[in-house]
Scaffold this motif. Structure first.
Motif, short mmCIF file in Angstrom:
data_model
loop_
_atom_site.label_atom_id
_atom_site.label_comp_id
_atom_site.label_asym_id
_atom_site.label_seq_id
_atom_site.Cartn_x
_atom_site.Cartn_y
_atom_site.Cartn_z
N LYS A 193 5.95 14.45 -13.61
CA LYS A 193 7.30 14.68 -13.10
C LYS A 193 7.19 14.97 -11.61
O LYS A 193 6.36 15.75 -11.18
CB LYS A 193 7.94 15.85 -13.82
N THR A 194 8.04 14.33 -10.85
CA THR A 194 8.04 14.54 -9.41
C THR A 194 9.40 15.06 -8.99
O THR A 194 10.42 14.47 -9.28
CB THR A 194 7.75 13.22 -8.67
N LEU A 195 9.42 16.19 -8.33
CA LEU A 195 10.65 16.73 -7.77
C LEU A 195 10.55 16.64 -6.26
O LEU A 195 9.52 16.97 -5.68
CB LEU A 195 10.85 18.19 -8.19
N SER A 196 11.60 16.19 -5.64
CA SER A 196 11.58 16.01 -4.20
C SER A 196 12.77 16.73 -3.58
O SER A 196 13.87 16.66 -4.11
CB SER A 196 11.62 14.53 -3.85
N HIS A 197 12.53 17.40 -2.49
CA HIS A 197 13.60 18.09 -1.78
C HIS A 197 13.55 17.62 -0.34
O HIS A 197 12.73 18.08 0.44
CB HIS A 197 13.40 19.60 -1.85
N GLY A 198 14.40 16.68 0.00
CA GLY A 198 14.39 16.14 1.37
C GLY A 198 13.29 15.14 1.56
O GLY A 198 12.64 14.72 0.63
N ASP A 199 13.10 14.74 2.81
CA ASP A 199 12.06 13.74 3.09
C ASP A 199 10.77 14.41 3.42
O ASP A 199 10.29 14.74 4.31
CB ASP A 199 12.51 12.81 4.21
N ASP B 2 14.68 14.39 -9.08
CA ASP B 2 13.54 13.61 -9.57
C ASP B 2 13.42 12.33 -8.76
O ASP B 2 14.42 11.69 -8.44
CB ASP B 2 13.73 13.22 -11.04
N LYS B 3 12.20 11.97 -8.39
CA LYS B 3 11.93 10.73 -7.69
C LYS B 3 10.69 10.10 -8.30
O LYS B 3 9.77 10.81 -8.68
CB LYS B 3 11.66 10.97 -6.20
N THR B 4 10.67 8.79 -8.35
CA THR B 4 9.50 8.07 -8.80
C THR B 4 8.89 7.38 -7.59
O THR B 4 9.60 6.74 -6.82
CB THR B 4 9.87 7.03 -9.87
N PHE B 5 7.59 7.53 -7.42
CA PHE B 5 6.90 6.93 -6.30
C PHE B 5 6.04 5.78 -6.81
O PHE B 5 5.38 5.89 -7.84
CB PHE B 5 6.00 7.96 -5.59
N ASP B 6 6.03 4.68 -6.09
CA ASP B 6 5.23 3.51 -6.46
C ASP B 6 3.85 3.66 -5.83
O ASP B 6 3.71 3.62 -4.61
CB ASP B 6 5.92 2.24 -5.96
N PHE B 7 2.85 3.84 -6.67
CA PHE B 7 1.49 3.99 -6.20
C PHE B 7 0.69 2.70 -6.38
O PHE B 7 -0.54 2.72 -6.43
CB PHE B 7 0.79 5.15 -6.91
#
Length: 145
Positions: free
Chosen positions: A139-145, A125-130
């Motif tokens: 919900k944000t799932l991130s796999h790598g950059d 899980d990652k939170t992005f600042d918009f």
């Protein structure tokens, strides 16, 4: 201005269907509507062994006709899986998958399938600042950059 063809050097967004995206790639691909999709056979006339048959109501449908309808639904389901694969493999860097409303309880919505795949592959899980746009609460799932 809407254009059918855009050059790769331009600063434009290309909007297309999954069918239209075959063979193309983009740095960012957004799948905006991956929620619940019921599979139905809307045809009133169904071919059974080459013979046209009037589709009966579900309660009155004989077993051979039900099997034919189920086969047609399975073919639609398999085609949807192929289209999901095509859609997901168009992204060079970012794949954004979104769904509004219900995804259904079956777990067969594209959104659910992608989410399970991300979780099974160790995504975090990652939170992005918009900024002023807010976080959106999704919900944000991130796999790598």
């Amino acid at each position: 201005e809407i254009k059918r063809q855009i050059d790769s050097a331009s600063d434009q967004i290309r909007v297309m269907t999954v069918h239209g995206a075959k063979g193309l790639e983009a740095p960012i691909v957004i799948l905006p509507d991956t929620g619940r999709r019921d599979i139905t056979v809307k045809d009133e006339i169904v071919r059974m062994q080459g013979v046209p048959i009037w589709k009966a109501a579900a309660a009155d449908m004989p077993a051979p006709l039900r099997e034919t309808i189920d086969g047609m639904k399975d073919a639609q389901f398999q085609e949807r899986l192929r289209l999901l694969y095509v859609a997901m493999t168009r992204a060079e860097k970012w794949l954004i998958v979104a769904a509004a409303g219900e995804t259904g309880k079956s777990g067969e919505a594209w959104y659910d399938k992608v989410q399970r795949g991300m979780e099974n592959s160790g995504a975090e899980d990652k939170t992005f600042d918009f900024g002023d746009l807010g976080s959106g609460g999704g919900k944000t799932l991130s796999h790598g950059d």
